[in-house]
Design a protein around this motif. Sequence first.
Motif, PDB file in Angstrom:
ATOM      1  N   UNK A  81       0.832  -1.208   0.000  1.00  0.00           N
ATOM      2  CA  UNK A  81       0.000   0.000   0.000  1.00  0.00           C
ATOM      3  C   UNK A  81       0.859   1.247   0.000  1.00  0.00           C
ATOM      4  N   UNK A  82       0.193   2.342   0.284  1.00  0.00           N
ATOM      5  CA  UNK A  82       0.853   3.654   0.214  1.00  0.00           C
ATOM      6  C   UNK A  82       1.511   3.983   1.543  1.00  0.00           C
ATOM      7  N   UNK A  83       2.693   4.575   1.461  1.00  0.00           N
ATOM      8  CA  UNK A  83       3.373   4.972   2.682  1.00  0.00           C
ATOM      9  C   UNK A  83       4.278   6.160   2.380  1.00  0.00           C
ATOM     10  N   UNK A  84       4.639   6.850   3.472  1.00  0.00           N
ATOM     11  CA  UNK A  84       5.398   8.095   3.366  1.00  0.00           C
ATOM     12  C   UNK A  84       6.871   7.814   3.120  1.00  0.00           C
ATOM     13  N   UNK A  85       7.487   8.578   2.256  1.00  0.00           N
ATOM     14  CA  UNK A  85       8.934   8.481   1.985  1.00  0.00           C
ATOM     15  C   UNK A  85       9.568   9.804   2.409  1.00  0.00           C
ATOM     16  N   UNK A  86      10.493   9.710   3.366  1.00  0.00           N
ATOM     17  CA  UNK A  86      11.139  10.918   3.904  1.00  0.00           C
ATOM     18  C   UNK A  86      12.579  10.984   3.425  1.00  0.00           C
ATOM     19  N   UNK A  87      12.949  12.106   2.837  1.00  0.00           N
ATOM     20  CA  UNK A  87      14.283  12.239   2.237  1.00  0.00           C
ATOM     21  C   UNK A  87      15.353  12.310   3.315  1.00  0.00           C
ATOM     22  N   UNK A  88      16.483  11.680   2.982  1.00  0.00           N
ATOM     23  CA  UNK A  88      17.692  11.856   3.825  1.00  0.00           C
ATOM     24  C   UNK A  88      18.702  12.704   3.061  1.00  0.00           C
ATOM     25  N   UNK A  89      18.615  12.606   1.709  1.00  0.00           N
ATOM     26  CA  UNK A  89      19.488  13.439   0.863  1.00  0.00           C
ATOM     27  C   UNK A  89      18.671  13.847  -0.353  1.00  0.00           C
ATOM     28  N   UNK A  90      18.916  15.021  -0.890  1.00  0.00           N
ATOM     29  CA  UNK A  90      18.125  15.513  -2.018  1.00  0.00           C
ATOM     30  C   UNK A  90      18.637  14.879  -3.319  1.00  0.00           C
ATOM     31  N   UNK A  91      18.193  13.680  -3.555  1.00  0.00           N
ATOM     32  CA  UNK A  91      18.552  12.988  -4.800  1.00  0.00           C
ATOM     33  C   UNK A  91      17.895  13.716  -5.984  1.00  0.00           C
ATOM     34  N   UNK A  92      18.608  13.881  -7.110  1.00  0.00           N
ATOM     35  CA  UNK A  92      18.034  14.618  -8.253  1.00  0.00           C
ATOM     36  C   UNK A  92      16.729  14.016  -8.766  1.00  0.00           C
ATOM     37  N   UNK A  99      19.008   7.444   0.602  1.00  0.00           N
ATOM     38  CA  UNK A  99      18.465   8.697   0.074  1.00  0.00           C
ATOM     39  C   UNK A  99      17.121   8.999   0.729  1.00  0.00           C
ATOM     40  N   UNK A 100      16.446   7.932   1.207  1.00  0.00           N
ATOM     41  CA  UNK A 100      15.131   8.129   1.825  1.00  0.00           C
ATOM     42  C   UNK A 100      14.829   6.965   2.762  1.00  0.00           C
ATOM     43  N   UNK A 101      13.937   7.245   3.702  1.00  0.00           N
ATOM     44  CA  UNK A 101      13.494   6.177   4.625  1.00  0.00           C
ATOM     45  C   UNK A 101      11.969   6.189   4.707  1.00  0.00           C
ATOM     46  N   UNK A 102      11.455   5.052   5.175  1.00  0.00           N
ATOM     47  CA  UNK A 102      10.012   4.880   5.361  1.00  0.00           C
ATOM     48  C   UNK A 102       9.823   4.078   6.631  1.00  0.00           C
ATOM     49  N   UNK A 103       8.737   4.292   7.315  1.00  0.00           N
ATOM     50  CA  UNK A 103       8.491   3.548   8.559  1.00  0.00           C
ATOM     51  C   UNK A 103       7.318   2.591   8.409  1.00  0.00           C
ATOM     52  N   UNK A 104       7.596   1.321   8.701  1.00  0.00           N
ATOM     53  CA  UNK A 104       6.537   0.311   8.739  1.00  0.00           C
ATOM     54  C   UNK A 104       6.937  -0.636   9.874  1.00  0.00           C
ATOM     55  N   UNK A 105       6.510  -0.277  11.082  1.00  0.00           N
ATOM     56  CA  UNK A 105       7.027  -0.989  12.261  1.00  0.00           C
ATOM     57  C   UNK A 105       8.438  -0.468  12.533  1.00  0.00           C
ATOM     58  N   UNK A 106       9.344  -0.786  11.669  1.00  0.00           N
ATOM     59  CA  UNK A 106      10.711  -0.268  11.762  1.00  0.00           C
ATOM     60  C   UNK A 106      10.908   0.819  10.700  1.00  0.00           C
ATOM     61  N   UNK A 116       7.543  16.447  -3.221  1.00  0.00           N
ATOM     62  CA  UNK A 116       7.628  16.886  -1.812  1.00  0.00           C
ATOM     63  C   UNK A 116       8.207  15.789  -0.918  1.00  0.00           C
ATOM     64  N   UNK A 117       9.012  16.209   0.024  1.00  0.00           N
ATOM     65  CA  UNK A 117       9.467  15.304   1.086  1.00  0.00           C
ATOM     66  C   UNK A 117       8.212  14.836   1.835  1.00  0.00           C
ATOM     67  N   UNK A 118       8.170  13.540   2.148  1.00  0.00           N
ATOM     68  CA  UNK A 118       6.996  13.037   2.872  1.00  0.00           C
ATOM     69  C   UNK A 118       5.869  12.619   1.947  1.00  0.00           C
ATOM     70  N   UNK A 119       6.099  12.694   0.644  1.00  0.00           N
ATOM     71  CA  UNK A 119       5.052  12.246  -0.293  1.00  0.00           C
ATOM     72  C   UNK A 119       4.804  10.744  -0.105  1.00  0.00           C
ATOM     73  N   UNK A 120       3.627  10.314  -0.545  1.00  0.00           N
ATOM     74  CA  UNK A 120       3.280   8.889  -0.402  1.00  0.00           C
ATOM     75  C   UNK A 120       3.535   8.132  -1.692  1.00  0.00           C
TER      76      UNK A 120
END
Length: 202
Positions: free
Chosen positions: A120-131, A159-166, A137-141
Motif C-alpha cells: 500500500x501507500x506509505x510516506x517516503x522521507x528524504x535523507x538526501x536531495x537525490x536529483x 536517500x530516503x526512509x520509510x516507517x513500517x514498524x521499523x 515533496x518530502x513526505x510524499x506517499x
Amino acid sequence: MIAIIDYGMGNLRSVSKAFEAVGHQAVVTRDARVIGNAGHVVLPGVGAFGDCMANIEQFGLVEPIRAAVQSGKPFLGICLGLQVLFTESEEFGVHKGLDLISGTVKRFGIDPSLKVPHMGWNEVRYERRCPLFDGIADGAHWYFVHSYYVQPTDRSLAAATTTYGTTFVSAVWRDNVVACQFHPEKSQAVGLRLIKNFGAWK
Ligand SMILES: NC(=O)CC[C@H](N)C(=O)O
C-alpha cells in the motif's frame, strides 16, 4: 534510449508504459549490446530474490548489469531491482546478490500488528536531495509491495526512509545509481515525476 532489463520477471509492461507516459522512449530488452548502448538503464523486479538472481544468471545479464552500474550512466533499480544490487538476501534462505552495493536484505520482523507484505501507500522521507526527487515533496506517499528491505553497510547511501514498524531505507543513491523499494510506476503523479526526472538525468 532507456533500456528496461527483462530477465523474465517483473512488471515490465507497467514500467515501460510509465516511461512512455512521460515522453521517454524505453525498450524492454535482455540484449547485452542494447543495454551497453543505452543512455539509461532500469532494473525492475517483482518476485523472489533467488528466482531473480537465477534468471539474471541464466540470461547472462550479470556482466551487462555490472557494466551499466560501473559505466556511470544513470541506473534505476526498482523494488527487487534494488534488492538484487546488494550482497545477499535472506528471502527463502540465503541467496547471493550482485554485490554492487554492500549490504543485506532482511525480512520485516514478526509483529502481530503489522501485516507482511508491506502493501500500500506509505510516506517516503528524504535523507538526501537525490536529483530524481526534484519537484516531489518530502513526505510524499509512494506505493509499496514487499516483505524484505535493504540494509546498506554504508548507511550514508540512504536517500530516503520509510516507517513500517521499523524505519527502513526505502531508497539508496550512489553516484549514477538510484534504487528504490517503492514502485514509481505504481505511484501515480509522484512516480511519473521521478521517472521523468530519471529520463532527463545526465
Ligand atoms: N514485489 C516484490 O517482488 C518484492 C520483492 C521481494 N520479494 C520482497 O518481498 O521484498
